[in-house]
Design a protein around this motif. Structure first.
Motif, short mmCIF file in Angstrom:
data_model
loop_
_atom_site.label_atom_id
_atom_site.label_comp_id
_atom_site.label_asym_id
_atom_site.label_seq_id
_atom_site.Cartn_x
_atom_site.Cartn_y
_atom_site.Cartn_z
N SER A 86 0.86 -1.19 0.00
CA SER A 86 0.00 0.00 0.00
C SER A 86 0.90 1.24 0.00
O SER A 86 1.37 1.67 1.04
CB SER A 86 -0.92 0.01 1.23
N PHE A 87 1.14 1.79 -1.18
CA PHE A 87 2.08 2.88 -1.34
C PHE A 87 1.47 4.21 -0.91
O PHE A 87 0.25 4.39 -0.94
CB PHE A 87 2.52 2.98 -2.81
N PRO A 88 2.32 5.18 -0.53
CA PRO A 88 1.81 6.53 -0.26
C PRO A 88 1.05 7.07 -1.47
O PRO A 88 1.41 6.79 -2.63
CB PRO A 88 3.10 7.34 -0.01
N THR A 89 0.01 7.83 -1.20
CA THR A 89 -0.83 8.37 -2.28
C THR A 89 0.00 9.18 -3.27
O THR A 89 -0.26 9.12 -4.48
CB THR A 89 -1.93 9.26 -1.69
N SER A 90 0.99 9.92 -2.80
CA SER A 90 1.80 10.73 -3.72
C SER A 90 2.51 9.86 -4.74
O SER A 90 2.64 10.24 -5.92
CB SER A 90 2.83 11.54 -2.93
N VAL A 91 2.96 8.67 -4.34
CA VAL A 91 3.65 7.76 -5.25
C VAL A 91 2.67 7.18 -6.26
O VAL A 91 2.96 7.11 -7.46
CB VAL A 91 4.36 6.63 -4.46
N GLN A 96 0.31 7.45 -11.80
CA GLN A 96 -0.88 7.65 -12.64
C GLN A 96 -0.71 8.80 -13.63
O GLN A 96 -1.54 8.96 -14.52
CB GLN A 96 -2.10 7.94 -11.76
N GLY A 97 0.33 9.58 -13.44
CA GLY A 97 0.58 10.69 -14.35
C GLY A 97 0.08 12.02 -13.87
O GLY A 97 0.01 12.98 -14.65
N TYR A 98 -0.24 12.13 -12.58
CA TYR A 98 -0.79 13.38 -12.06
C TYR A 98 0.21 14.53 -12.11
O TYR A 98 -0.19 15.70 -12.11
CB TYR A 98 -1.27 13.19 -10.62
N LEU A 99 1.51 14.22 -12.10
CA LEU A 99 2.52 15.27 -12.17
C LEU A 99 3.06 15.47 -13.58
O LEU A 99 3.94 16.29 -13.80
CB LEU A 99 3.70 14.94 -11.23
N GLY A 100 2.53 14.70 -14.52
CA GLY A 100 3.03 14.79 -15.90
C GLY A 100 3.78 13.54 -16.29
O GLY A 100 3.80 12.54 -15.57
N VAL A 115 -0.06 0.89 -10.09
CA VAL A 115 -1.30 1.48 -10.61
C VAL A 115 -2.41 0.46 -10.71
O VAL A 115 -3.58 0.75 -10.45
CB VAL A 115 -1.04 2.14 -11.98
N LYS A 116 -2.06 -0.76 -11.09
CA LYS A 116 -3.05 -1.83 -11.31
C LYS A 116 -4.11 -1.35 -12.31
O LYS A 116 -3.79 -0.99 -13.42
CB LYS A 116 -3.67 -2.26 -9.97
N ASP A 117 -5.38 -1.30 -11.88
CA ASP A 117 -6.45 -0.92 -12.81
C ASP A 117 -6.90 0.52 -12.63
O ASP A 117 -7.95 0.93 -13.13
CB ASP A 117 -7.65 -1.85 -12.64
N LYS A 118 -6.10 1.33 -11.92
CA LYS A 118 -6.46 2.74 -11.74
C LYS A 118 -6.30 3.51 -13.05
O LYS A 118 -5.51 3.15 -13.91
CB LYS A 118 -5.60 3.38 -10.64
N GLU A 119 -7.04 4.60 -13.14
CA GLU A 119 -6.98 5.45 -14.34
C GLU A 119 -5.62 6.12 -14.43
O GLU A 119 -5.04 6.54 -13.44
CB GLU A 119 -8.07 6.52 -14.26
N VAL A 120 -5.08 6.20 -15.65
CA VAL A 120 -3.83 6.90 -15.88
C VAL A 120 -4.07 8.07 -16.82
O VAL A 120 -5.00 8.06 -17.64
CB VAL A 120 -2.74 5.96 -16.47
N ILE A 121 -3.24 9.08 -16.68
CA ILE A 121 -3.35 10.29 -17.51
C ILE A 121 -2.26 10.27 -18.56
O ILE A 121 -1.08 10.06 -18.25
CB ILE A 121 -3.21 11.56 -16.64
#
Length: 333
Positions: A86-91, A96-100, A115-121
């Motif tokens: 269970s990684f820190p949310t920032s990681v 996921q691409g939230y920082l680019g 990321v597994k099945d989470k949405e990526v940007i």
């Protein structure tokens, strides 16, 4: 001319201005492991792909480094076990691409395992954001927070638009403790004052109060303590809830530890505070589903179940302060 960075900075990839990271490590109980944190920072940096470090991305590396130290992980073990951690949310959000997009891409297979099945940007995160309706946001903020603390100003609207959760946390703090806490110096705010320590607090322009800490009383059955201090030489007493007490409200503070031999015995990956409990006993959960959200010094972590099954026991409630390894939830697979 400019001076080269100290060798210790280049060796660990730890930023020269690493005081916030050290302070965070101290607050997480890792102060005596600061050399390990610095070494882990170098390892985390390499695992993430030697990313460019500005404030948000440097926080990602720092959060991951402390996570590695708390969970006794080296770079190899981190990658191998990533799917079940269970990684820190920032990681997670970085992956996921939230920082680019990093110039050399995201590290694989680490990214896919986190990321597994989470949405990526894809591409620049801001390009897909909807337009902000600041007038509507101001109205919502007035309705939610206008009656607590200072009135909503334009800068509050901008702050809420940029950092909605941080702003809500700040206003909730102001509603509970008032605005003057922001005028206390950082050392007194974050660290315990010693007997007869004094600080000056400017309550309004031209008006300063001298506060002197005197003593703390014994824990009461209600979980509160009396705090004795002086304000401009006048003795004062206030009652405060001691969140760190071993016993509050008659409930034993001795917590059960997670069983490392049982995958369904899910423990706290770090010391911190429970900010959200996502499940109830009897709920059926799938592997990877969120169980508890924890926070420690701006490092938020969503703890997920590594196995599918039924929740047998929830050992925490919102507001609990935990040590690493304390039992959160038991899942029977």
């Amino acid at each position: 001319g400019s001076r080269p960075a100290p060798r210790r900075c280049t060796a660990t990839r730890c930023p020269a201005g690493s005081t916030p990271l050290k302070f965070q490590a101290l607050s997480l109980g890792l102060g005596d492991q600061w050399p390990k944190v610095k070494k882990a920072y170098a390892a985390a940096n390499e695992v993430l792909g030697d990313i460019v470090k500005v404030t948000p991305s440097s926080k990602v590396v720092g959060d991951l480094a402390q996570f590695m130290v708390q969970n006794n992980l080296d770079a190899k073990a981190l990658v191998e076990q990533a799917e079940h951690l269970s990684f820190p949310t920032s990681v997670v959000e970085f992956m996921q691409g939230y920082l680019g997009q990093p110039p050399f891409g995201f590290p694989e297979p680490l990214r896919s395992r986190i990321v597994k099945d989470k949405e990526v940007i894809q591409g620049r995160p801001g390009a897909t954001l909807p337009e902000a309706n600041l007038a509507r946001l101001e109205s919502e903020l007035q309705e939610r927070w206008g009656k607590t603390g200072a009135p909503i100003k334009q800068r509050d609207v901008v702050s809420a638009a940029l950092y909605p959760k941080v702003f809500d946390d700040y206003r909730a703090h102001v509603a509970l403790y008032g605005e003057l806490t922001s005028r206390i110096n950082s050392n007194a705010f974050f660290h315990e004052m010693e007997e007869d320590d004094e600080i000056e607090v400017e309550t309004e322009p031209g008006k300063t109060v001298v506060l002197k800490f005197k003593a703390v009383g014994e824990i009461q059955p209600s979980g509160k303590r009396e705090v004795f201090f002086e304000a401009n030489g006048i003795p004062r007493i206030v009652e405060v809830i001691d969140r760190n007490a071993a016993s509050t409200a008659g409930v034993s503070g001795i917590r059960q530890k997670a069983d490392p031999t049982e995958r369904g015995s899910v423990g706290a990956p770090m010391a911190g505070e429970v900010v959200e409990v996502c499940v109830e006993p009897g709920a059926r959960v799938e592997a990877g589903q969120a169980l508890v959200v924890m926070s420690a010094m701006k490092m938020e972590t969503t703890v997920s179940t590594p196995v599918p099954g039924v929740v047998q026991h929830v050992a925490v409630v919102k507001g609990d302060r935990l040590e690493g390894g304390d039992l959160l939830v038991s899942v029977e697979s």
